[in-house]
Structures are given as structure tokens and as C-alpha cells.
Design an enzyme around this catalytic site. Structure first.
Site, PDB file in Angstrom:
ATOM      1  N   GLY A   1       0.832  -1.201   0.000  1.00 20.61           N
ATOM      2  CA  GLY A   1       0.000   0.000   0.000  1.00 20.61           C
ATOM      3  C   GLY A   1       0.860   1.241   0.000  1.00 20.61           C
ATOM      4  O   GLY A   1       1.575   1.511   0.960  1.00 20.61           O
TER       5      GLY A   1
ATOM      6  N   GLY B   1      -0.107   4.510  -0.155  1.00 26.44           N
ATOM      7  CA  GLY B   1      -0.882   5.739   0.080  1.00 26.44           C
ATOM      8  C   GLY B   1      -0.156   6.612   1.080  1.00 26.44           C
ATOM      9  O   GLY B   1       1.072   6.596   1.163  1.00 26.44           O
ATOM     10  N   PHE B   2      -0.916   7.375   1.861  1.00 28.09           N
ATOM     11  CA  PHE B   2      -0.295   8.301   2.808  1.00 28.09           C
ATOM     12  C   PHE B   2       0.570   7.576   3.831  1.00 28.09           C
ATOM     13  O   PHE B   2       1.701   7.982   4.097  1.00 28.09           O
ATOM     14  CB  PHE B   2      -1.372   9.112   3.537  1.00 28.09           C
ATOM     15  CG  PHE B   2      -1.889  10.232   2.715  1.00 28.09           C
ATOM     16  CD1 PHE B   2      -1.172  11.401   2.589  1.00 28.09           C
ATOM     17  CD2 PHE B   2      -3.090  10.115   2.036  1.00 28.09           C
ATOM     18  CE1 PHE B   2      -1.630  12.441   1.810  1.00 28.09           C
ATOM     19  CE2 PHE B   2      -3.559  11.145   1.257  1.00 28.09           C
ATOM     20  CZ  PHE B   2      -2.834  12.308   1.133  1.00 28.09           C
ATOM     21  N   GLY B   3       0.036   6.490   4.425  1.00 29.50           N
ATOM     22  CA  GLY B   3       0.773   5.783   5.462  1.00 29.50           C
ATOM     23  C   GLY B   3       1.987   5.085   4.898  1.00 29.50           C
ATOM     24  O   GLY B   3       3.122   5.266   5.373  1.00 29.50           O
TER      25      GLY B   3
ATOM     26  N   GLU C   1     -17.929  18.599   0.357  1.00 31.05           N
ATOM     27  CA  GLU C   1     -17.054  19.151  -0.682  1.00 31.05           C
ATOM     28  C   GLU C   1     -17.583  18.827  -2.077  1.00 31.05           C
ATOM     29  O   GLU C   1     -17.576  19.661  -2.975  1.00 31.05           O
ATOM     30  CB  GLU C   1     -15.637  18.600  -0.510  1.00 31.05           C
ATOM     31  CG  GLU C   1     -14.987  19.115   0.761  1.00 31.05           C
ATOM     32  CD  GLU C   1     -13.642  18.474   1.076  1.00 31.05           C
ATOM     33  OE1 GLU C   1     -13.050  17.869   0.167  1.00 31.05           O
ATOM     34  OE2 GLU C   1     -13.190  18.588   2.226  1.00 31.05           O
TER      35      GLU C   1
ATOM     36  N   ASP D   1      -5.794   3.911   7.382  1.00 29.98           N
ATOM     37  CA  ASP D   1      -7.236   3.615   7.405  1.00 29.98           C
ATOM     38  C   ASP D   1      -7.532   2.146   7.679  1.00 29.98           C
ATOM     39  O   ASP D   1      -8.666   1.784   7.989  1.00 29.98           O
ATOM     40  CB  ASP D   1      -7.862   3.968   6.042  1.00 29.98           C
ATOM     41  CG  ASP D   1      -8.089   5.463   5.880  1.00 29.98           C
ATOM     42  OD1 ASP D   1      -7.728   6.223   6.794  1.00 29.98           O
ATOM     43  OD2 ASP D   1      -8.635   5.856   4.824  1.00 29.98           O
TER      44      ASP D   1
ATOM     45  N   ALA E   1      -5.764  11.564   6.599  1.00 30.96           N
ATOM     46  CA  ALA E   1      -4.384  11.475   6.104  1.00 30.96           C
ATOM     47  C   ALA E   1      -3.336  11.754   7.184  1.00 30.96           C
ATOM     48  O   ALA E   1      -2.331  11.027   7.257  1.00 30.96           O
ATOM     49  CB  ALA E   1      -4.219  12.422   4.915  1.00 30.96           C
TER      50      ALA E   1
HETATM   51  C1  LIG Z   1     -12.673  11.585  -1.489  1.00 35.93           C
HETATM   52  C2  LIG Z   1     -11.844  11.583  -0.226  1.00 35.93           C
HETATM   53  C3  LIG Z   1     -11.539  12.786   0.383  1.00 35.93           C
HETATM   54  C4  LIG Z   1     -10.746  12.801   1.546  1.00 35.93           C
HETATM   55  N1  LIG Z   1     -10.448  14.014   2.118  1.00 35.93           N
HETATM   56  C5  LIG Z   1      -9.608  14.052   3.177  1.00 35.93           C
HETATM   57  C6  LIG Z   1      -9.198  15.300   3.713  1.00 35.93           C
HETATM   58  O1  LIG Z   1      -9.600  16.369   3.262  1.00 35.93           O
HETATM   59  N2  LIG Z   1      -8.324  15.297   4.763  1.00 35.93           N
HETATM   60  C7  LIG Z   1      -7.829  14.136   5.270  1.00 35.93           C
HETATM   61  O2  LIG Z   1      -7.004  14.180   6.200  1.00 35.93           O
HETATM   62  N3  LIG Z   1      -8.220  12.925   4.816  1.00 35.93           N
HETATM   63  C8  LIG Z   1      -9.101  12.866   3.768  1.00 35.93           C
HETATM   64  N4  LIG Z   1      -9.497  11.650   3.260  1.00 35.93           N
HETATM   65  C9  LIG Z   1      -9.034  10.425   3.934  1.00 35.93           C
HETATM   66  C10 LIG Z   1      -7.595  10.099   3.533  1.00 35.93           C
HETATM   67  O3  LIG Z   1      -7.465  10.073   2.118  1.00 35.93           O
HETATM   68  C11 LIG Z   1      -7.241   8.737   4.132  1.00 35.93           C
HETATM   69  O4  LIG Z   1      -7.380   8.785   5.529  1.00 35.93           O
HETATM   70  C12 LIG Z   1      -5.786   8.364   3.794  1.00 35.93           C
HETATM   71  O5  LIG Z   1      -5.632   8.224   2.385  1.00 35.93           O
HETATM   72  C13 LIG Z   1      -5.421   7.042   4.480  1.00 35.93           C
HETATM   73  O6  LIG Z   1      -4.117   6.695   4.114  1.00 35.93           O
HETATM   74  P1  LIG Z   1      -3.715   5.151   3.961  1.00 35.93           P
HETATM   75  O7  LIG Z   1      -2.238   5.135   3.716  1.00 35.93           O
HETATM   76  O8  LIG Z   1      -4.250   4.381   5.111  1.00 35.93           O
HETATM   77  O9  LIG Z   1      -4.520   4.618   2.707  1.00 35.93           O
HETATM   78  P2  LIG Z   1      -4.532   5.151   1.201  1.00 35.93           P
HETATM   79  O10 LIG Z   1      -3.952   6.522   1.098  1.00 35.93           O
HETATM   80  O11 LIG Z   1      -5.924   4.921   0.720  1.00 35.93           O
HETATM   81  O12 LIG Z   1      -3.565   4.160   0.438  1.00 35.93           O
HETATM   82  C14 LIG Z   1      -3.861   2.789   0.301  1.00 35.93           C
HETATM   83  C15 LIG Z   1      -2.980   2.265  -0.817  1.00 35.93           C
HETATM   84  O13 LIG Z   1      -3.045   0.842  -0.781  1.00 35.93           O
HETATM   85  C16 LIG Z   1      -3.179   0.343  -2.115  1.00 35.93           C
HETATM   86  N5  LIG Z   1      -3.863  -0.943  -2.013  1.00 35.93           N
HETATM   87  C17 LIG Z   1      -5.101  -1.172  -1.518  1.00 35.93           C
HETATM   88  N6  LIG Z   1      -5.393  -2.483  -1.557  1.00 35.93           N
HETATM   89  C18 LIG Z   1      -4.308  -3.098  -2.067  1.00 35.93           C
HETATM   90  C19 LIG Z   1      -3.992  -4.455  -2.344  1.00 35.93           C
HETATM   91  N7  LIG Z   1      -4.872  -5.433  -2.131  1.00 35.93           N
HETATM   92  N8  LIG Z   1      -2.767  -4.744  -2.866  1.00 35.93           N
HETATM   93  C20 LIG Z   1      -1.886  -3.752  -3.122  1.00 35.93           C
HETATM   94  N9  LIG Z   1      -2.139  -2.442  -2.883  1.00 35.93           N
HETATM   95  C21 LIG Z   1      -3.327  -2.121  -2.355  1.00 35.93           C
HETATM   96  C22 LIG Z   1      -3.979   1.404  -2.834  1.00 35.93           C
HETATM   97  O14 LIG Z   1      -3.769   1.347  -4.237  1.00 35.93           O
HETATM   98  C23 LIG Z   1      -3.439   2.695  -2.197  1.00 35.93           C
HETATM   99  O15 LIG Z   1      -2.332   3.207  -2.906  1.00 35.93           O
HETATM  100  C24 LIG Z   1     -10.287  11.587   2.108  1.00 35.93           C
HETATM  101  C25 LIG Z   1     -10.625  10.363   1.507  1.00 35.93           C
HETATM  102  C26 LIG Z   1     -11.397  10.360   0.348  1.00 35.93           C
HETATM  103  C27 LIG Z   1     -11.764   9.053  -0.290  1.00 35.93           C
END
Ligand SMILES: Cc1cc2nc3c(=O)[nH]c(=O)nc-3n(C[C@H](O)[C@H](O)[C@H](O)COP(=O)(O)OP(=O)(O)OC[C@H]3O[C@@H](n4cnc5c(N)ncnc54)[C@H](O)[C@@H]3O)c2cc1C
Length: 415
Positions: free
Chosen positions: A16, A18-20, A151, A280, A296
Site C-alpha cells: 500500500g 498511500g499516505f501511510g 465538498e 485507514d 491522512a
Molecule cells: C474523497 C476523499 C476525500 C478525503 N479528504 C480528506 C481530507 O480532506 N483530509 C484528510 O485528512 N483525509 C481525507 N481523506 C481520507 C484520507 O485520504 C485517508 O485517511 C488516507 O488516504 C489514508 O491513508 P492510507 O495510507 O491508510 O490509505 P490510502 O492513502 O488509501 O492508500 C492505500 C494504498 O493501498 C493500495 N492498495 C489497496 N489495496 C491493495 C492491495 N490489495 N494490494 C496492493 N495495494 C493495495 C492502494 O492502491 C493505495 O495506494 C479523504 C478520503 C477520500 C476518499
């Protein structure tokens, strides 16, 4: 952990990006670890800005915690430490059939599909002779009054009332109905009540009808049902809830109702000390008993904290449990309207929007991205353009979640 007996660096596999996942990978890059980042997409998606566009994956069988291997694209990737940072997906609370009519907003594909749906609704209304059907095409219902729903509703209202206002002959896009439906008695419930009220007023000034205390009981091709009330609408957008990625099931770990893995204070999975879950996909209880929000900054801070945990383990040290530093809450309602809550400091209107813009540009990864976004926003602000009205692809009859991008792997060997 850490520097192995055979002298090789400890292998950290992050699933993954994403942000984390990315903040962990960046923090580990300066430390003696062999980092492998696996993501089903080959790009980092900045979800908080997704609505403006509207504007391989791993499966359970791919994780072997006994042999300490992840199977990516048929290749076995051994790990000493595994980190799952696979985020969340939207959830329909047991009504998965609604997904076909009320798509959510989570991936770039979701956003481009939604953008296509919205623009096509206007184009179809332009050619529609039947007045009832025309009004149905010009009605947009956003379900969920959290930050994403607020939004999105604000962005559609501005698109209809301003950006598209002069683009059609037979219809007046300013007559479009944009309805935001929220089951709770107010929008943006994580904010102070007065700020929620300010956001509601801003939405109404933009022309959004806000329906509070209204729970959706059905979604169909024809519209949205709220108990005995039916809203005919061709475009419905789901922003009412998310479910964690199924990482908990992959690991056989305990999860909460939203599917988030209940991790220990150092973010490791109980019973699996070499497996961590962040962002998340995880749930952490703060010292005051509250559950950390799925935002995030939580994911980023957990990534940075985990880098310190792994370095400390390397050196045989322990570090204190994860503590989230809450710098405040921000939500935007539209062009130049937002609300901000920093402890006792509560702001609304233009000043909050400026703060929101600066914060979002700052959180974008990399200087080049920040610069380009800042430039684009400045241009949009001055010209009031929301980008091209070009519609690509065919109109989706059903929005099934069948998209599977090839997995990509980025390997970075730390020094
Ligand atoms: C439309 C929207 C608006 C948002 N607005 C805000 C905001 O204004 N402020 C804020 O703080 N937060 C906001 N959030 C929430 C924020 O985006 C999340 O809290 C944050 O992205 C969580 O980070 P993460 O690293 O846990 O997951 P993510 O950033 O979602 O990253 C997960 C990653 O894992 C990958 N992945 C998933 N499943 C698999 C798999 N099976 N195999 C390989 N890779 C995989 C995905 O491709 C992705 O790159 C928003 C979310 C959305 C959907």
C-alpha cells in the site's frame, strides 16, 4: 530485526503506497533497511483532492505469515517486517446493490467516472424534450454530509451555477438541483456545532438543498428514496461510509465493525510481532479512549512513527506508544468557503479556505506536485474554469468494481 546476523539489512515489505505506506517508505529510506513497496497502482493518489477531478492487489493467499513471504505477481518476496497500509473502500452498509446507482469516490477511476456522469447528465438534459426526464437528469443527489459529501456537493453546485452556466442553449445549468442528504441532524459532525451550521449556510448560499435527519432507504436508476419521500435523480453519489481494506481477513486478525485491524500501541498485530497495520486499515484507541479518525495526518504520522519503531528495534530499544498529534480539522465547502477548527480557534469563510488550500498543497508529495497544483488552482480561481468539459469513454450502465490494475513494485535498497 534490523541488521541481520549475516550482515544483510532487515527486509521491510510495505503493501500500500498511500499516505501511510509512502510516509513510512520515505522515513526508512534514510535508515539501513531493504524496503520493498508493493501497490496495485503505480501512482500515489492524493484522495483529499479527488472530488476536484470529478470533478494487483494482494489477496489473502498472497500473504504467508508462517514463511514470512508476500506473493506479488507470482513472485515470492520475503520479509522480516510486513506493513499493511492498504487503506479503505466505500461501504454500503449491507446494500451493495446500491453501488451500481450510487458510485463512491475513492480512486482515480471513481473520480473520472463520476466526472463523466455529471457532465453527461448536462449533455443529455440539453437534448431531452421531456420536461420531467430533463429535471431528473438535472438532479444530483450526494449521500453523506461528511467532508467528502459536503465538498462534492459544493463542487457540483459551483460547476452548475457558474462554470457551466453559459455552455448550453436549451437548458440553464443554474436550474440544476443539488441535494445533500445526511442522516444526522447536522453536516460535518466532527466539527463544533457552530462551524457545522456555517458550512450548511455556505452550502445553501451555493444553491445546495441540505436534507438533514434523512436516511436513505433505497437507491435505484430512477432516484433516491428517503422513507416515504422519493427524489427522482439520474446522478447519485455515495459519500456515506467506508470499510477498511480486507487486511484483517488476510491476517486472521481481530477487526472492528468497519473492518479495521485492532493493532497494539506500537501498531503491531497481536500475535504477529513482525506484522504492522497502519492508516485507514488500522484502529488505534487514543489514551483518552477515543478512536482515531480515518484521515491522512493519522496515516502519515503512523508511517513516521513506525520508522522509529523499526529503527529502535534494530538497536534493541523500545519506544513509547503511538500518540496522534491533532493539528486541527479543515473542510472546504466550495470556492473560497471552508471551515477550520484548531483547538479553541474556529474559523469560517475565506480565511479558512486559504488555510485549507495551503494545507492541502503542503501535504501533496513533492515540490513539483505542490507547484503545479498551486499554479492550476490560481488559474482556475482567476478564470473560474474547472478544466476541460471533454467526456471520455462510454457512459457506464453499471459501475461495477471490476477494475484491476496491474500490480507494480518499487524497490529501494537503502544504504
Ligand atoms: C474523497 C476523499 C476525500 C478525503 N479528504 C480528506 C481530507 O480532506 N483530509 C484528510 O485528512 N483525509 C481525507 N481523506 C481520507 C484520507 O485520504 C485517508 O485517511 C488516507 O488516504 C489514508 O491513508 P492510507 O495510507 O491508510 O490509505 P490510502 O492513502 O488509501 O492508500 C492505500 C494504498 O493501498 C493500495 N492498495 C489497496 N489495496 C491493495 C492491495 N490489495 N494490494 C496492493 N495495494 C493495495 C492502494 O492502491 C493505495 O495506494 C479523504 C478520503 C477520500 C476518499
Amino acid at each position: 530485526m534490523g541488521e541481520r546476523e549475516n550482515g544483510r539489512a532487515s527486509r521491510v515489505v510495505i503493501v500500500g503506497g498511500g499516505f501511510g505506506g509512502l510516509s513510512l517508505a520515505k522515513a526508512l529510506a534514510r535508515r539501513p533497511f531493504d524496503v520493498t513497496l508493493i501497490d496495485r497502482n503505480n501512482h500515489h493518489l492524493f484522495q483529499p483532492l479527488l472530488y476536484q477531478v470529478a470533478t494487483a492487489g494482494l489477496s489473502p493467499a498472497d500473504i504467508d505469515t508462517i514463511r514470512k513471504e508476500v506473493i506479488a505477481d507470482g513472485r515470492r518476496v520475503p520479509y522480516d517486517t510486513l506493513v499493511l497500509a492498504t487503506g479503505a473502500r466505500h461501504a454500503y452498509f449491507g446494500h451493495d446493490d446500491w453501488a451500481a446507482f450510487a458510485p463512491g469516490l475513492k480512486t482515480i477511476d471513481d473520480a473520472t467516472d463520476l466526472r463523466r456522469r455529471i457532465l453527461l447528465a448536462f449533455e443529455r438534459a440539453e437534448g431531452e424534450d421531456d420536461a420531467v426526464e430533463r429535471q431528473r437528469l438535472l438532479t444530483f443527489v450526494v449521500i453523506g454530509g461528511g467532508p467528502t459529501g459536503v465538498e462534492t456537493a459544493g463542487a457540483i453546485a459551483e460547476l452548475a451555477k457558474r462554470a457551466l452556466a453559459a455552455d448550453f442553449r436549451a437548458i440553464d445549468p443554474r436550474c440544476a438541483r443539488i441535494i445533500l442528504v445526511e442522516a444526522a441532524p447536522r453536516v460535518l459532525t466532527t466539527f463544533d456545532e457552530r462551524l457545522s451550521e456555517a458550512a450548511r449556510r455556505s452550502l445553501e448560499q451555493l444553491g445546495v438543498e441540505v436534507r438533514l435527519g434523512a436516511a436513505v432507504t433505497d437507491c435505484s436508476d430512477e432516484g433516491v428514496r428517503l422513507g416515504s419521500d422519493f427524489i427522482p435523480a439520474r446522478t447519485i453519489i455515495w459519500a456515506a461510509g467506508v470499510m477498511a481494506s480486507p487486511a484483517g481477513r488476510w491476517l486472521g486478525a481481530e477487526t472492528d465493525r468497519a473492518g479495521r485491524v485492532k493493532v497494539r500501541a506500537d501498531l503491531s498485530v497481536p500475535g504477529l510481532p513482525d506484522v504492522f497495520v497502519i492508516g485507514d486499515t488500522a484502529t488505534v484507541t487514543a489514551p483518552d479512549g477515543s478512536i482515531l479518525p480515518g484521515v491522512a495526518p493519522v496515516a502519515k504520522q503512523q508511517g513516521q512513527y513506525l520508522a522509529r519503531v523499526l529503527a529502535a528495534r534494530n538497536e534493541g530499544r523500545a519506544i513509547p506508544p503511538f500518540r496522534y498529534r491533532d493539528y486541527g480539522l479543515l473542510a472546504t465547502v466550495g470556492r473560497s468557503r471552508a471551515i477550520a477548527q484548531f483547538g479553541r480557534l474556529h474559523l469560517s469563510g475565506l480565511i479558512a479556505w486559504v488555510l485549507w488550500s495551503v494545507a492541502h498543497i503542503y501535504f501533496l508529495i513533492g515540490f513539483r506536485n505542490r507547484f503545479i497544483v498551486a499554479l492550476n488552482w490560481a488559474w482556475s480561481y482567476i478564470t473560474f474554469q474547472r478544466g476541460s468539459r471533454l467526456i471520455t469513454g462510454l457512459y457506464p450502465q453499471r459501475l461495477d468494481d471490476t477494475h484491476q490494475s496491474p500490480r507494480t513494485e518499487i524497490r529501494s535498497k537503502a544504504s
